[in-house]
Design a protein around this motif. Structure first.
Motif, mmCIF file in Angstrom:
data_model
loop_
_atom_site.group_PDB
_atom_site.id
_atom_site.type_symbol
_atom_site.label_atom_id
_atom_site.label_comp_id
_atom_site.label_asym_id
_atom_site.label_seq_id
_atom_site.Cartn_x
_atom_site.Cartn_y
_atom_site.Cartn_z
ATOM 1 N N CYS A 64 0.832 -1.216 0.000
ATOM 2 C CA CYS A 64 0.000 0.000 0.000
ATOM 3 C C CYS A 64 0.861 1.259 0.000
ATOM 4 N N ALA A 65 1.844 1.294 0.879
ATOM 5 C CA ALA A 65 2.678 2.492 1.023
ATOM 6 C C ALA A 65 3.476 2.772 -0.241
ATOM 7 N N ALA A 66 4.114 1.747 -0.790
ATOM 8 C CA ALA A 66 4.928 1.945 -1.993
ATOM 9 C C ALA A 66 4.054 2.357 -3.180
ATOM 10 N N ALA A 67 2.918 1.683 -3.357
ATOM 11 C CA ALA A 67 2.028 2.018 -4.468
ATOM 12 C C ALA A 67 1.441 3.415 -4.293
ATOM 13 N N SER A 68 1.125 3.782 -3.064
ATOM 14 C CA SER A 68 0.575 5.106 -2.797
ATOM 15 C C SER A 68 1.604 6.203 -3.091
ATOM 16 N N ALA A 69 2.843 5.985 -2.665
ATOM 17 C CA ALA A 69 3.897 6.970 -2.930
ATOM 18 C C ALA A 69 4.146 7.100 -4.431
ATOM 19 N N THR B 7 1.784 15.599 7.435
ATOM 20 C CA THR B 7 0.583 15.611 8.272
ATOM 21 C C THR B 7 -0.624 15.057 7.526
ATOM 22 N N LYS B 8 -0.861 15.525 6.316
ATOM 23 C CA LYS B 8 -2.030 15.062 5.551
ATOM 24 C C LYS B 8 -1.902 13.588 5.183
ATOM 25 N N GLY B 9 -0.678 13.123 4.957
ATOM 26 C CA GLY B 9 -0.475 11.725 4.632
ATOM 27 C C GLY B 9 -0.764 10.782 5.780
ATOM 28 N N LEU B 10 -0.861 11.307 6.997
ATOM 29 C CA LEU B 10 -1.139 10.498 8.184
ATOM 30 C C LEU B 10 -2.595 10.570 8.624
ATOM 31 N N THR B 11 -3.433 11.245 7.852
ATOM 32 C CA THR B 11 -4.832 11.438 8.225
ATOM 33 C C THR B 11 -5.746 10.764 7.203
ATOM 34 N N PRO B 12 -7.044 10.660 7.515
ATOM 35 C CA PRO B 12 -7.982 10.111 6.527
ATOM 36 C C PRO B 12 -8.329 11.086 5.413
ATOM 37 N N ILE B 13 -7.754 12.293 5.423
ATOM 38 C CA ILE B 13 -7.984 13.247 4.341
ATOM 39 C C ILE B 13 -7.392 12.653 3.064
ATOM 40 N N PRO B 14 -8.141 12.657 1.955
ATOM 41 C CA PRO B 14 -7.636 12.040 0.719
ATOM 42 C C PRO B 14 -6.261 12.577 0.324
ATOM 43 N N PHE C 28 10.254 18.413 -6.221
ATOM 44 C CA PHE C 28 9.792 17.051 -6.435
ATOM 45 C C PHE C 28 10.435 16.062 -5.477
ATOM 46 N N TRP C 29 11.728 16.211 -5.205
ATOM 47 C CA TRP C 29 12.429 15.249 -4.349
ATOM 48 C C TRP C 29 11.998 15.380 -2.893
ATOM 49 N N LEU C 30 11.723 16.598 -2.439
ATOM 50 C CA LEU C 30 11.172 16.763 -1.089
ATOM 51 C C LEU C 30 9.751 16.212 -1.022
ATOM 52 N N PHE C 31 9.007 16.388 -2.103
ATOM 53 C CA PHE C 31 7.671 15.827 -2.197
ATOM 54 C C PHE C 31 7.723 14.310 -2.051
ATOM 55 N N MET C 32 8.642 13.670 -2.766
ATOM 56 C CA MET C 32 8.764 12.211 -2.694
ATOM 57 C C MET C 32 9.185 11.762 -1.297
ATOM 58 N N LEU C 33 10.131 12.473 -0.685
ATOM 59 C CA LEU C 33 10.572 12.122 0.662
ATOM 60 C C LEU C 33 9.410 12.189 1.652
ATOM 61 N N ALA C 34 8.660 13.285 1.622
ATOM 62 C CA ALA C 34 7.520 13.440 2.529
ATOM 63 C C ALA C 34 6.445 12.399 2.244
ATOM 64 N N SER C 35 6.206 12.095 0.972
ATOM 65 C CA SER C 35 5.206 11.084 0.614
ATOM 66 C C SER C 35 5.602 9.718 1.143
ATOM 67 N N ILE C 36 6.854 9.359 0.960
ATOM 68 C CA ILE C 36 7.321 8.050 1.422
ATOM 69 C C ILE C 36 7.212 7.951 2.941
ATOM 70 N N ILE C 37 7.663 8.977 3.649
ATOM 71 C CA ILE C 37 7.592 8.957 5.119
ATOM 72 C C ILE C 37 6.141 8.822 5.577
ATOM 73 N N SER C 38 5.275 9.688 5.079
ATOM 74 C CA SER C 38 3.895 9.706 5.583
ATOM 75 C C SER C 38 3.133 8.446 5.199
ATOM 76 N N ARG C 39 3.298 7.966 3.990
ATOM 77 C CA ARG C 39 2.556 6.791 3.564
ATOM 78 C C ARG C 39 3.018 5.527 4.291
ATOM 79 N N PHE C 40 4.331 5.381 4.485
ATOM 80 C CA PHE C 40 4.804 4.192 5.199
ATOM 81 C C PHE C 40 4.363 4.229 6.655
ATOM 82 N N VAL C 41 4.441 5.373 7.303
ATOM 83 C CA VAL C 41 4.000 5.467 8.697
ATOM 84 C C VAL C 41 2.501 5.184 8.788
ATOM 85 N N PHE C 42 1.718 5.764 7.899
ATOM 86 C CA PHE C 42 0.266 5.585 7.915
ATOM 87 C C PHE C 42 -0.114 4.107 7.782
ATOM 88 N N PHE C 43 0.404 3.440 6.770
ATOM 89 C CA PHE C 43 0.016 2.045 6.543
ATOM 90 C C PHE C 43 0.660 1.093 7.545
#
Length: 193
Positions: A59-64, A112-119, A134-149
């Motif tokens: 889930c986390a990898a596909a979401s990122a 923050t948004k990646g850790l909430t039920p907000i789409p 883009f690279w900061l975007f990817m870093l934040a996406s990976i962190i938030s999505r992996f923590v969330f899932f």
């Protein structure tokens, strides 16, 4: 009817292609698809608690990775697809405000948004729209999505049998709780955020 739907989802959760469907939903949810992967992730984790970490990683990898599509929509297709998605969630005015001032603290918004039920698609599209790094975007996406899932995986791994018993004995309450968080995320986006 709820019991039949629950039994169908749980039976599908152990289907050989269920992981691919989970990955596809996770990928699409980060850009255009309206539903999160958790309604499938939870039954899959309940059916196989020993694979909860694997499912969460999928889930986390596909979401990122799907977030890249969301970023591209905001960056390249704002006038067509991006604006339509943002307006669907009633966020057009907030989008304009964010364009003007968000770049200074956007990394923390992504986490923050990646850790909430907000789409999650809302922040991926907005990241492209404001031209966020883009690279900061990817870093934040990976962190938030992996923590969330991984929070789901942790609960399913250690408390899977109790969660399954609760869902099977209190299916209406469990369904209400899941719907509450799903609808609550959309409500937060439309009226509060």
């Amino acid at each position: 009817m709820l019991e039949r739907a629950y039994a169908w989802i749980v039976s599908f959760a152990s289907h050989p292609r269920a992981v691919w469907v989970l990955a596809l939903i996770s990928f699409a949810e980060s850009s255009i698809f309206p539903l999160p992967p958790t309604p499938l992730l939870i039954p899959m984790g309940l059916a196989r608690p020993d694979k909860s970490w694997y499912y969460a990683t999928v889930c986390a990898a596909a979401s990122a990775l799907g977030g890249i599509v969301g970023y591209a929509i905001g960056y390249l297709l704002w006038d067509t697809v991006g604006q339509w998605v943002i307006e669907t969630y009633g966020m057009a005015e907030q989008a304009q405000n964010l364009r003007a001032q968000a770049s200074h603290y956007w990394f923390w918004i992504l986490i923050t948004k990646g850790l909430t039920p907000i789409p999650f698609k809302l922040v991926t599209i907005m990241s492209g729209l404001i031209g966020y790094n883009f690279w900061l975007f990817m870093l934040a996406s990976i962190i938030s999505r992996f923590v969330f899932f991984y929070m789901f995986a942790l609960a399913l791994y250690y408390y899977g049998s109790q969660i399954r018993t609760f869902m099977e004995t209190h299916l209406r309450t469990a369904t209400f709780i899941l719907l509450f968080f799903l609808i609550g995320g959309f409500f937060l986006v439309k009226y509060i955020v």
